[in-house]
Scaffold this active site. Sequence first.
Site, short mmCIF file in Angstrom:
data_model
loop_
_atom_site.label_atom_id
_atom_site.label_comp_id
_atom_site.label_asym_id
_atom_site.label_seq_id
_atom_site.Cartn_x
_atom_site.Cartn_y
_atom_site.Cartn_z
N GLY A 508 4.01 2.47 3.01
CA GLY A 508 2.70 3.11 2.95
C GLY A 508 1.65 2.06 3.22
N VAL A 513 8.93 0.67 0.14
CA VAL A 513 10.05 1.07 -0.72
C VAL A 513 11.32 0.40 -0.20
CG1 VAL A 513 11.40 2.99 -1.61
CG2 VAL A 513 8.95 3.28 -1.21
N LYS A 528 9.86 0.63 -5.34
CA LYS A 528 8.60 0.70 -4.61
C LYS A 528 7.75 -0.48 -5.03
CE LYS A 528 4.98 4.07 -3.63
NZ LYS A 528 4.64 5.49 -3.76
N ASP A 623 -1.37 15.02 -1.93
CA ASP A 623 -0.80 14.46 -0.70
C ASP A 623 0.57 15.07 -0.41
OD1 ASP A 623 -0.88 12.94 1.57
OD2 ASP A 623 -0.33 11.05 0.59
#
Length: 785
Positions: A508, A513, A528, A623
């Site tokens: 991200g 991750v 993560k 999201d």
Amino acid sequence: MAIVQVAHPLLFLLSLFLYTQQTTSSVINPGSSLSPITNCTSWLSPSGFFAFGFYPEGDKYGIGIWLVGKPNKTVVWTANRNDPLVSAYATIKLTKDGKLVVQTDRGSQEASLVDSELSEPATSASMLDSGNFVLHGNNSTVIWESFDFPTDTILGGQNLSEGQELISSKSSLDHSSGRFRFSMQLDGNLVAYPVNSGNNRQDAYWASNTFTTETSLQLNLDSRGTLALQRAYGGGYEKILVNHSSYSSKEGSTVYRATLDDDGIFRLYIHWFLKGDFPSTSMSLRWSALQHQCEVKGFCGYNSYCRGSSNGTSCDCFHGFDFIDESNRFLGCRRSSNYEQHCGVEDGNITPNITALRGVEFGDHPHLILPLPIHECERSCREDCNCEVALHKKGSCFKMKLPIIYANATGDESFTVLVKELIPTKLMPGIEKYKLVLIVGVSLGSIAIFCSLIAAFSFLLYRYRVHKYTRLSIDSTLGPPREFTLQSFSYKELEEATNGFTEKIRKGSFWAVYKGIMSDGSKRVAVKRLERATPRGEKEFQAEMAATGHSHHKNIVQLLGFSMESSRKLLVFEYMENGSLADLLFDVERRPPWSERVRIALEVARGILYLHEECELQIIHCDITTQNILMDGSQTAKISNFGLAKLLMPNQTGTATEIRGTRGYVAPELQRSAMVSTKADIYSYGVLLLEIVCCRSNMVVDVSSADEVLLCSWVYNCYITGELPKLVKDEQVNMKSIERMVQIGLLCVQDDLEIRPLIKDVILMMEGITDVPRLPCPTPSSYLS
Ligand SMILES: *[C@@H]1O[C@H](CO)[C@@H](O)[C@H](O)[C@H]1NC(C)=O
Ligand SMILES: *[C@@H]1O[C@H](CO)[C@@H](O)[C@H](O)[C@H]1NC(C)=O
Ligand SMILES: *[C@@H]1O[C@H](CO)[C@@H](O)[C@H](O)[C@H]1NC(C)=O
Ligand SMILES: *[C@@H]1O[C@H](CO)[C@@H](O)[C@H](O)[C@H]1NC(C)=O
Ligand SMILES: *[C@@H]1O[C@H](CO)[C@@H](O)[C@H](O)[C@H]1NC(C)=O
Ligand SMILES: *[C@@H]1O[C@H](CO)[C@@H](O)[C@H](O)[C@H]1NC(C)=O
Ligand SMILES: *[C@@H]1O[C@H](CO)[C@@H](O)[C@H](O)[C@H]1NC(C)=O
Ligand SMILES: *[C@@H]1O[C@H](CO)[C@@H](O)[C@H](O)[C@H]1NC(C)=O
Ligand SMILES: *[C@@H]1O[C@H](CO)[C@@H](O)[C@H](O)[C@H]1NC(C)=O
């Protein structure tokens, strides 16, 4: 039945005037009596090592059994230990009708000295050489023995049977019940607890960690000094605590004694009666269950902490507390001031002041665990009316209510106790009231609000799920059982688990991750890691932690643990074998058939239903995208990535936010105002649903015709013109089913929040339980976002 007269005249100065002598007898006949002020104060065992009778305690007398010896005698059993001591005019009698009684004063009522009802009248009594005082029945059978009713000691040859317990004495001079107990549990575990506690794991401070197999267990001390957990039937040892070995370096007879001492530690002692010098004895410690008094839970009372030093062990009050009784510091401490913080009531006159004490920890159950750095922990506690004290350890903040129990100065600087004290606002330096309100108002923010809500929630959860203690494993760490807390990992552990963060599976803007495996090899995990420690990244980390840490649903990815070491922040999730829904849908090879897609859409909806309506706090994911839906090994869809999630208070319908989220999924109202409600998730879900129907992303540029670029408008056009088969290309699908899904999807992406259905209605419609309402005429922006 010979009466052996005075083998060794022991002289005890009992009062200023009277010397007395004692009678050694193997058999005590009915009609015999004892009195502190006659020359017959006790009955001795044949060897003269043990005596039953009156022993002086201050200017009064206790009744019991002791090890005779000089200079000190050791009381090993006390009759009616919690009754008041008796006067010099008391008498003990074995009556003609076979009862053992005491008359505590001249002319007072006779009371029984044995707790239980005798099955038959006693015909005689004996003080045995083992230290056991017994009453015999008609047929010289034993009808009562002191060994069956241990107080704080067991002697060589004695057992502590299943269900029995030792209770420590108040002090070496006061043999009434003290503060600790040592319980031979029915489950076979021998465990030490503070006396005022249930048999709970978190109260235990020592355990044998044995358990019953086919036969019950008992603690046995044999006459040669072996202390062991023994099988009650069939014999044999389950666990040997102290092995017998040749330990008689001194000449003379030995007596072994195991006592739960007044400091809560169970110890084994050896006494020697020195040859040729009776009754002088020497004593030494053979074994001790614990080495430090501070390891004994409850050694110091509430709101105080235990500190061991070369000078001995002491108890100290936390800042803002005073000893309840200055002369008895074990009793604990109470608040110096009477101010109280009431939840929901603004009181401008008092201000919370937090004092930190490093190197002290405690073992209580927290009502909330949050992964926060220390200053955040302090702030969070200050603002939380349910927090009276917090423990910060290894990146976690444990918020709690008073009292503080089992606090211990370990000297480990990674532990800090934060104690909240309420002081009059005027004493607070440099902060005027309005400023304070401002600071509180500004800094609270959404996180603090939901924190206290989670606090209440998790406290209830904890209350509900506390289990009775069964077995204690000696290496159990402080804190509640793993099942309802997150596991805290060190960075190093996770570095090892991921093999040095080599296999990246997703990425991200602030995080990545990695694939990992637990050190015990038990399972795969997804780790993560926050890659860039920006304020926004940190905020997303907190939000994700708060939202997933408290969600338990089969369609929500489960958070297993975390690690926070300064700026290194990691979350550990269950591993999802089949990657994201996007990987699945948009790969022609892997594309699931229609029925599977419908199931996946329903699973995502159920996950959202949990977040919106079933979770104690309403969570808006903010999201929902095909990238953020992950598929596990059995192709179950789970919602992940809660970095943008918002938690709402029960009566709140929306919350302010910045516009974020993933392009193409963001609800149009978020571009106009900054209020986000659950309807924003419905919009995103609508987009996702249409993607699931068509197996294509909401926006693709390499399509044949320009009007196919935006998925929503393309689907809408196809729906209006009756060209639905175009959406699924050459797939053989029931058109009714497609139509229903498309209608639901289009309903969800409506511009008008009121028209968008609730997620529970979406589920009812998908399941065909309710009909899909007619679609309104489109407004231009609907399909152009
Ligand atoms: C003390 O013992 C002697 C016998 O040893 C006995 O004659 C005497 O009466 C006893 N004294 C008291 C006060 O009981
Ligand atoms: C006897 O008791 C005194 C005071 O309680 C203590 O100081 C001493 O060490 C004891 N002696 C033995 C041999 O236990
Ligand atoms: C004890 O036993 C004898 C016979 O052995 C009997 O005569 C007597 O009554 C018994 N006493 C009691 C109190 O049971
Ligand atoms: C005493 O015990 C013996 C053997 O245990 C038994 O035979 C006898 O009947 C008993 N007598 C009484 C009076 O209980
Ligand atoms: C203690 O237990 C052992 C084994 O079960 C038994 O042999 C022994 O008699 C017991 N001791 C007492 C005093 O009951
Ligand atoms: C006690 O220890 C000795 C050696 O230290 C060993 O030989 C013996 O077997 C042990 N006894 C038991 C009962 O385990
Ligand atoms: C208390 O601290 C000591 C070290 O000072 C440690 O050995 C002991 O395990 C601690 N006890 C508890 C209950 O934390
Ligand atoms: C031990 O006691 C002495 C005198 O009471 C005191 O000066 C000293 O600081 C104490 N030491 C510790 C480690 O507490
Ligand atoms: C507030 O806390 C600080 C330590 O954090 C302490 O030094 C100060 O004395 C406290 N103020 C009052 C009025 O107790």
